[in-house]
Design a protein around this motif. Structure first.
Motif, mmCIF file in Angstrom:
data_model
loop_
_atom_site.group_PDB
_atom_site.id
_atom_site.type_symbol
_atom_site.label_atom_id
_atom_site.label_comp_id
_atom_site.label_asym_id
_atom_site.label_seq_id
_atom_site.Cartn_x
_atom_site.Cartn_y
_atom_site.Cartn_z
ATOM 1 N N VAL A 110 41.728 45.812 36.686
ATOM 2 C CA VAL A 110 40.859 44.614 35.961
ATOM 3 C C VAL A 110 41.912 43.530 36.294
ATOM 4 O O VAL A 110 41.333 42.306 36.155
ATOM 5 C CB VAL A 110 40.706 45.157 34.501
ATOM 6 N N ALA A 111 43.072 43.441 35.660
ATOM 7 C CA ALA A 111 43.863 42.499 35.738
ATOM 8 C C ALA A 111 44.086 41.643 37.196
ATOM 9 O O ALA A 111 44.358 40.506 37.102
ATOM 10 C CB ALA A 111 45.358 42.525 35.257
ATOM 11 N N LYS A 112 44.070 42.537 38.187
ATOM 12 C CA LYS A 112 44.633 42.007 39.614
ATOM 13 C C LYS A 112 43.040 41.586 40.173
ATOM 14 O O LYS A 112 42.951 40.600 41.130
ATOM 15 C CB LYS A 112 45.216 42.979 40.259
ATOM 16 N N ASN A 113 42.090 42.103 40.116
ATOM 17 C CA ASN A 113 40.817 42.146 40.951
ATOM 18 C C ASN A 113 39.440 41.657 40.283
ATOM 19 O O ASN A 113 38.730 41.179 40.913
ATOM 20 C CB ASN A 113 40.557 43.607 41.253
ATOM 21 N N LEU A 114 39.638 41.436 38.913
ATOM 22 C CA LEU A 114 38.082 40.994 38.291
ATOM 23 C C LEU A 114 38.499 39.639 37.534
ATOM 24 O O LEU A 114 39.656 39.550 37.009
ATOM 25 C CB LEU A 114 37.858 42.148 37.310
ATOM 26 N N THR A 115 37.783 38.731 37.654
ATOM 27 C CA THR A 115 37.746 37.756 37.220
ATOM 28 C C THR A 115 36.149 37.330 36.497
ATOM 29 O O THR A 115 35.142 37.785 37.363
ATOM 30 C CB THR A 115 38.179 36.586 37.880
ATOM 31 N N HIS A 116 36.110 36.632 35.504
ATOM 32 C CA HIS A 116 34.755 36.136 34.901
ATOM 33 C C HIS A 116 35.177 34.872 34.296
ATOM 34 O O HIS A 116 35.948 34.679 33.459
ATOM 35 C CB HIS A 116 34.239 37.278 33.848
ATOM 36 N N GLU A 117 34.075 34.108 34.617
ATOM 37 C CA GLU A 117 34.367 32.857 34.121
ATOM 38 C C GLU A 117 34.084 32.421 32.366
ATOM 39 O O GLU A 117 34.865 31.644 31.869
ATOM 40 C CB GLU A 117 32.964 31.772 34.517
ATOM 41 N N SER A 118 33.367 33.280 31.762
ATOM 42 C CA SER A 118 33.596 33.365 30.212
ATOM 43 C C SER A 118 34.266 34.690 29.796
ATOM 44 O O SER A 118 34.199 34.666 28.495
ATOM 45 C CB SER A 118 32.051 33.215 29.867
ATOM 46 N N LEU A 119 34.723 35.367 30.538
ATOM 47 C CA LEU A 119 35.405 36.800 29.674
ATOM 48 C C LEU A 119 36.754 36.913 30.229
ATOM 49 O O LEU A 119 37.132 36.586 31.337
ATOM 50 C CB LEU A 119 34.555 38.068 30.110
ATOM 51 N N ALA A 120 37.453 36.972 29.212
ATOM 52 C CA ALA A 120 38.852 37.283 29.448
ATOM 53 C C ALA A 120 39.239 38.774 30.173
ATOM 54 O O ALA A 120 38.215 39.522 29.604
ATOM 55 C CB ALA A 120 40.042 36.916 28.266
ATOM 56 N N PRO A 121 40.298 38.802 30.683
ATOM 57 C CA PRO A 121 40.637 40.228 31.146
ATOM 58 C C PRO A 121 40.670 41.279 30.304
ATOM 59 O O PRO A 121 40.118 42.595 30.562
ATOM 60 C CB PRO A 121 42.154 40.212 31.667
#
Length: 312
Positions: free
Chosen positions: A194-205
């Motif tokens: 999650v920390a390395k590969n997932l990003t979301h504009e409105s949700l933190a890791p």
């Protein structure tokens, strides 16, 4: 001598198997041993692994707050001072006070319903932590997650006792509880991904972490209601033969382990006064204090050793 008398002298029992014909099961000898062996093998491949999977998710959702700390939950929920440690403690408050009530509830509903519903509810609490904005919301979610997680740990050994004799329970119960050790490995891998590969504009890791680990628990809880065996009497025809089902029922009754056994107050008070149970409780407390600390703080400890957040 009639045929019925001959059968009785041969030490076999005729029982109604839920169909129009009777099932004859031998009470001893190689044929019964073969039936018992097949029955236990089927249960070992279905019941034990499934309960272990449930406890794996139990431990995974319980300990994911340790990885969420590295992902920024303290900043995201504006925690200060000892707020994070208090949030951890509230989980165990809920877990402790609800274990005994959960066991009484299991006398009123089927084990599958109790385990399945509590899984759904703690999955909801775990997922809901992604939406917490402050200390109060986090504490409430952790407390109720503890309340609902207490349904699986104590219930599983009781469920196993419906299907196995006393001397057969030890290593199967050990496999069940041992499955929680895999949660640390899986939880760390998921957090790293999650920390390395997932990003979301409105949700933190840390929010993504709770959602990713909470939703599968809800799904598994729904499945559990329909697939977890409640007692030998409810084993499906596709899973066991009529002979195997009857042997399972007889084994359960021989150990006085049935889902309709009444609570004996004398046995309850005798258990409370038994010093061996007291020592067992003390040993369990001694085991769980370092285990709970290890689960929750290992990511932080590794980070303080100089590793990056994701690697920790």
């Amino acid at each position: 001598m009639s045929e019925k008398s001959s059968i009785e002298k041969a030490d076999v029992v005729a029982v109604e198997a839920g169909s129009s014909r009777d099932v004859i099961v031998p009470q001893s000898g190689p044929e019964r041993d073969a039936i018992v062996k097949r029955l236990k093998l089927k249960l070992d491949f279905r019941l034990v692994p499934y309960l272990a999977l449930l406890y794996l998710f139990n431990a995974l959702d319980r300990g994911n707050i340790g990885n969420a700390r590295l992902a920024g939950i303290e900043e995201g929920t504006h925690l200060k001072g000892n707020d994070f440690y208090n949030a951890l403690s509230f989980f165990y408050f809920g877990y402790t006070i609800s274990q005994i009530p959960n066991m009484f509830i299991m006398k009123k509903v089927t084990p599958a319903v109790l385990v399945g519903v509590t899984m759904i509810l703690w999955g909801v609490c775990s997922t809901a932590m992604a939406g917490t904005k402050n200390y109060s919301g986090l504490v409430a979610a952790r407390f109720f997650m503890g309340v609902f997680e207490a349904g699986v740990g104590p219930a599983a050994p009781i469920i196993l006792s419906f299907f196995y004799l006393r001397h057969e329970l030890a290593w199967r119960t050990a496999l069940f509880y041992g499955s929680s050790t895999f949660a640390g490995a899986f939880g760390g891998l998921i957090a790293y991904g999650v920390a390395k590969n997932l990003t979301h504009e409105s949700l933190a890791p840390w929010q993504l972490l709770f959602i990713i680990e909470g939703i599968p628990t809800i799904f598994l809880g729904i499945v559990t209601i329909f697939v977890l065996p409640n007692a030998p009497e409810t084993l499906e025809r596709w899973f066991v033969t009529p002979e195997e089902k009857q042997v399972a029922i007889e084994r359960s009754r021989s150990g006085h382990n049935t889902d309709n056994s009444l609570l004996d107050k004398r046995q309850l008070f005798a258990a409370l006064k038994d010093h061996k149970n007291l020592f067992t409780c003390l040993i369990y407390i001694g085991l769980n204090i370092p285990l709970a600390s290890y689960t929750s703080f290992l990511p932080t400890i590794v980070k303080l050793m100089g590793y990056e957040d994701a690697k920790a």
